[in-house]
Design a protein around this motif. Structure first.
Motif, short mmCIF file in Angstrom:
data_model
loop_
_atom_site.label_atom_id
_atom_site.label_comp_id
_atom_site.label_asym_id
_atom_site.label_seq_id
_atom_site.Cartn_x
_atom_site.Cartn_y
_atom_site.Cartn_z
N GLU A 66 3.54 18.40 1.31
CA GLU A 66 3.08 18.65 2.90
C GLU A 66 2.28 17.84 2.94
O GLU A 66 0.68 17.84 1.91
CB GLU A 66 3.50 19.60 2.81
N LEU A 67 1.48 17.61 3.95
CA LEU A 67 -0.31 17.12 4.31
C LEU A 67 -0.27 18.33 5.20
O LEU A 67 0.18 18.67 6.73
CB LEU A 67 0.48 16.01 4.90
N ALA B 267 0.95 -1.10 0.26
CA ALA B 267 -0.47 -0.05 -0.25
C ALA B 267 1.14 1.32 0.05
O ALA B 267 2.05 0.81 1.10
CB ALA B 267 -0.95 -0.14 1.43
N LYS B 268 0.74 2.01 -0.99
CA LYS B 268 1.67 3.72 -1.08
C LYS B 268 0.86 5.23 -1.02
O LYS B 268 -0.72 4.56 -1.69
CB LYS B 268 2.33 3.35 -2.32
N HIS B 269 1.22 5.93 -1.01
CA HIS B 269 2.35 6.52 -1.01
C HIS B 269 1.93 6.66 0.96
O HIS B 269 1.61 7.81 0.79
CB HIS B 269 2.87 7.12 -1.56
N PHE B 270 2.07 5.91 1.28
CA PHE B 270 1.84 6.99 2.84
C PHE B 270 2.74 7.59 3.50
O PHE B 270 3.85 7.93 3.30
CB PHE B 270 1.81 5.23 4.55
N PRO B 271 1.89 8.94 3.94
CA PRO B 271 0.90 8.92 4.47
C PRO B 271 -0.25 9.46 3.80
O PRO B 271 -1.80 9.57 3.48
CB PRO B 271 0.82 10.18 5.85
N GLY B 272 0.03 9.68 2.65
CA GLY B 272 -0.72 10.35 0.88
C GLY B 272 -0.72 11.79 0.97
O GLY B 272 0.45 11.74 0.58
N ASP C 174 4.98 17.66 -6.94
CA ASP C 174 4.92 16.35 -7.51
C ASP C 174 6.20 15.44 -6.64
O ASP C 174 7.04 15.52 -6.52
CB ASP C 174 5.51 15.54 -8.90
N ALA C 175 5.20 14.45 -5.56
CA ALA C 175 6.33 14.11 -4.45
C ALA C 175 8.05 12.85 -4.73
O ALA C 175 8.66 12.99 -4.08
CB ALA C 175 5.39 13.66 -3.05
N HIS D 262 7.50 10.86 -0.48
CA HIS D 262 8.46 11.81 0.25
C HIS D 262 7.10 13.17 0.91
O HIS D 262 7.39 14.15 0.13
CB HIS D 262 9.21 11.91 -1.29
N ILE D 263 7.18 13.09 1.96
CA ILE D 263 5.95 14.00 2.11
C ILE D 263 5.69 13.96 4.10
O ILE D 263 6.46 13.48 4.73
CB ILE D 263 4.73 13.88 1.91
#
Length: 461
Positions: free
Chosen positions: A210-211, A190-195, A203-204, A241-242
Motif C-alpha cells: 500500500e501507499l 520506468a517501474k514500478h508505478f506508482p512507487g 515485498d510487492a 502490485h500496490i
C-alpha cells in the motif's frame, strides 16, 4: 496510417494477443514456433535465458564462444518467429544492470546504487546505452528498466535497484539512463508505478502492498520521478502490485465515468456473443446426470469467483487483497459467496484456496496466495475453507507439498523441486497444509513437485 491499417486487419484474438507477453520458459516444450504463434498470437516474449531446447547444446558445441553464439541464435529465433506474424514481437527482459542473467557472455555493470553513488548522469547514460546495445545484438528490443521507485528502507527488494533516496538525483539519473537505452533503438521502462510507500516492509512481488500518503506527499517523494521519466519520452511504464487509496478517492468519479462510457460505447452486439450463464450450465449438468448411475462431481478453479466462466456471476478480490486486509472474516465471507454462486450452477467442488508460500522468482502463484507470512497464510486459508464448506461445497487446498522459495520454474509445465529439509518445510508450508487438514478441508490437490527430503524419511499420518 500504416499502423492503423495493420491493426484493422488483425482478428480479435490477434488484438488481444498484442496486449500479452509470454515467458520464454513457457515455450520450452514448443517445437513448432510458427504453428504456436499462428494459433496463439502474443505481442511479446519475455527472454529468460537458455531455456528453450533450441539452445540447450550451445555450451557443449562452442565452449568459450557460447555467449556470442547464443546472441546470434536467439536473434535468429526471434526473426524466424516474426516472419510469420502480422506484427513483430517485442522481445523483452529484466536488464536493469546487465543482460548476462538471460544472455550468455553479456557484460555485468554496476547496480543503480553504484550509479547513484557516482552522481553521474554521463555514467547512467552510458550504462543504459551499453546494456541496450548488447541486448539488441541478442535480438531483444525492450528493457524492463530502470527502476524509478523511491524505496522504503524497510523493504530490501528495491534498495539496490534504485539510485538514491534523493528525489532530484533520481530524476536526473532515471532520465539519463532512459535516454541511453532508447538511443540504441530499444524501449525503456520506468517501474514500478506508482512507487513504494516510505514505511512499507512487504515485498510487492509476493503480496499486495500500500501507499498510505496523500497525493501531494506522493508527488513530492515519488510522483515527480515518474513524471520526469514520462517527460523524457520513456516508451513504457510498468505498474506495481500496490494500492493507492488517496488516488483512488481523488480520481474515482472521473475514472468511473470514463470507464462506464467506454464500456457502453464498446459493448458488442449481444446477438453475436455466446454467453454461458449458470442456469444453462445447471440444465446441461442435469441432462448428463440422467444417463449416469452416480452423479459426477463437478469441479472448478474459481479462486476469485466464476465470472470468467459464467457471465451472471461475481468477480471477487484476489488472495493478495485478502492478505493485505489481513481479515479472516473477509476471507470466510468471500469463500462463502463464491461457493454459494457456483453451487447454484451445479458445481460442488472448488479447487481453492492456494496455500503455497510462493517463490518470488516465479510469477505463477504470486497473485494467488494471501501473503508471504506463513502465519497469516494459515489463518486466511482456514477461514476461506470454512466459508466455502459452509455451503456444502468441497474446498480443495493446493498445491501440496507447496513450492520451494527459490524455485523459478512453473510446475504447470515442468516438474519442480523442494530443496528444503523436512524440518524447514514443516515450519513453513507444512504447517499451513496441516492447519488446512485440521480445518477439515475435504480435499488436497498435489502439485507437480519433487521433495527429496521425504524420500528417505518415514512419515506417519
Amino acid at each position: 496510417m500504416l499502423i492503423k491499417s495493420i491493426i484493422d486487419k488483425l482478428t480479435l484474438r490477434e488484438k488481444i494477443g498484442q496486449t500479452a507477453v509470454i515467458g520464454q520458459k513457457s515455450l520450452i516444450q514448443v517445437y513448432d514456433m510458427n504453428e504456436f504463434f499462428k494459433t496463439q498470437p502474443y505481442g511479446g516474449v519475455w527472454s529468460q535465458g537458455v531455456k528453450h531446447q533450441s539452445f540447450n547444446n550451445i555450451l557443449d558445441e562452442v565452449g568459450d564462444n557460447a555467449g556470442i553464439e547464443y546472441s546470434r541464435r536467439y536473434g535468429m529465433w526471434i526473426k524466424g518467429i516474426n516472419e510469420n506474424l502480422k506484427v513483430p514481437l517485442f522481445s523483452t527482459l529484466d536488464a536493469e544492470r546487465r543482460v548476462s542473467g538471460s544472455c550468455l557472455g553479456a557484460s555485468d555493470t554496476t547496480s543503480a546504487t553504484g550509479i547513484g553513488a557516482a552522481h553521474s548522469e554521463k555514467l547512467a547514460y552510458e550504462i543504459g546505452s551499453c546494456v541496450a546495445s548488447e541486448l539488441l545484438a541478442a535480438g531483444n528490443n525492450w528493457i524492463w528498466g530502470p527502476v524509478a521507485d523511491n524505496p522504503s528502507p524497510f523493504c530490501a527488494v528495491s534498495l539496490t535497484r534504485t539510485y538514491s533516496n534523493d528525489v532530484d538525483l533520481c530524476c536526473k539519473l532515471v532520465v539519463a539512463q532512459i535516454k541511453g537505452i532508447q538511443s540504441e533503438g530499444v524501449a525503456a521502462t520506468a517501474k514500478h508505478f506508482p512507487g513504494a510507500d516510505k514505511d512499507e516492509y512487504r515485498d510487492a512481488h509476493v503480496t499486495a502492498s500500500e501507499l498510505n500518503q496523500s497525493v501531494e506527499e506522493w508527488y513530492e517523494r515519488q510522483g515527480r520521478i515518474f513524471q520526469a521519466a514520462i517527460d523524457a519520452g520513456v516508451y513504457s511504464v510498468m505498474v506495481g502490485h500496490i494500492s493507492f487509496k488517496a488516488i483512488d478517492e481523488a480520481g474515482k468519479t472521473d475514472i468511473t465515468d470514463k470507464t462506464d462510457k467506454a464500456t457502453k460505447e464498446d459493448k458488442p452486439d449481444n446477438d453475436k456473443v455466446v454467453k454461458l450463464c449458470s442456469e444453462d450450465y445447471k440444465a446441461w449438468f442435469k441432462e448428463i446426470s440422467k444417463h449416469l448411475k452416480i452423479n459426477p462431481i463437478i469441479a472448478m478453479d474459481a479462486e476469485k469467483g466464476a465470472k470468467d466462466i459464467f457471465d451472471d456471476m461475481t468477480m471477487t478480490a484476489g488472495a493478495p487483497a485478502l492478505g493485505a486486509a489481513a481479515s479472516e472474516k473477509l476471507a470466510y465471507k468471500i469463500g462463502e459467496c463464491i461457493a454459494a454462486e457456483i453451487k447454484h450452477a451445479g458445481v460442488s467442488w472448488l479447487w481453492s484456496p492456494v496455500v503455497d508460500l510462493s517463490s518470488r522468482f516465479n510469477s505463477v502463484n504470486i497473485g494467488r496466495v494471501f501473503s508471504d507470512s506463513a502465519e497469516l497464510q494459515k489463518k486466511l486459508a482456514c477461514a476461506q475453507i470454512k466459508g466455502i464448506q459452509s455451503k456444502s461445497v468441497a474446498a480443495g487446498v493446493k498445491h501440496f507439498p507447496g513450492t520451494d522459495l527459490e524455485e523459478y520454474r512453473d510446475p504447470h509445465i515442468t516438474q519442480t523441486v523442494i530443496s528444503s529439509s523436512l524440518d524447514e518445510w514443516e515450519r513453513s508450508q507444512g504447517m499451513i497444509f496441516q492447519a488446512a487438514v485440521d480445518a477439515d478441508a475435504w480435499s488436497v490437490m498435489v502439485g507437480h513437485v519433487a521433495f527429496p527430503a521425504v524420500d528417505d524419511t518415514k512419515i506417519n499420518g
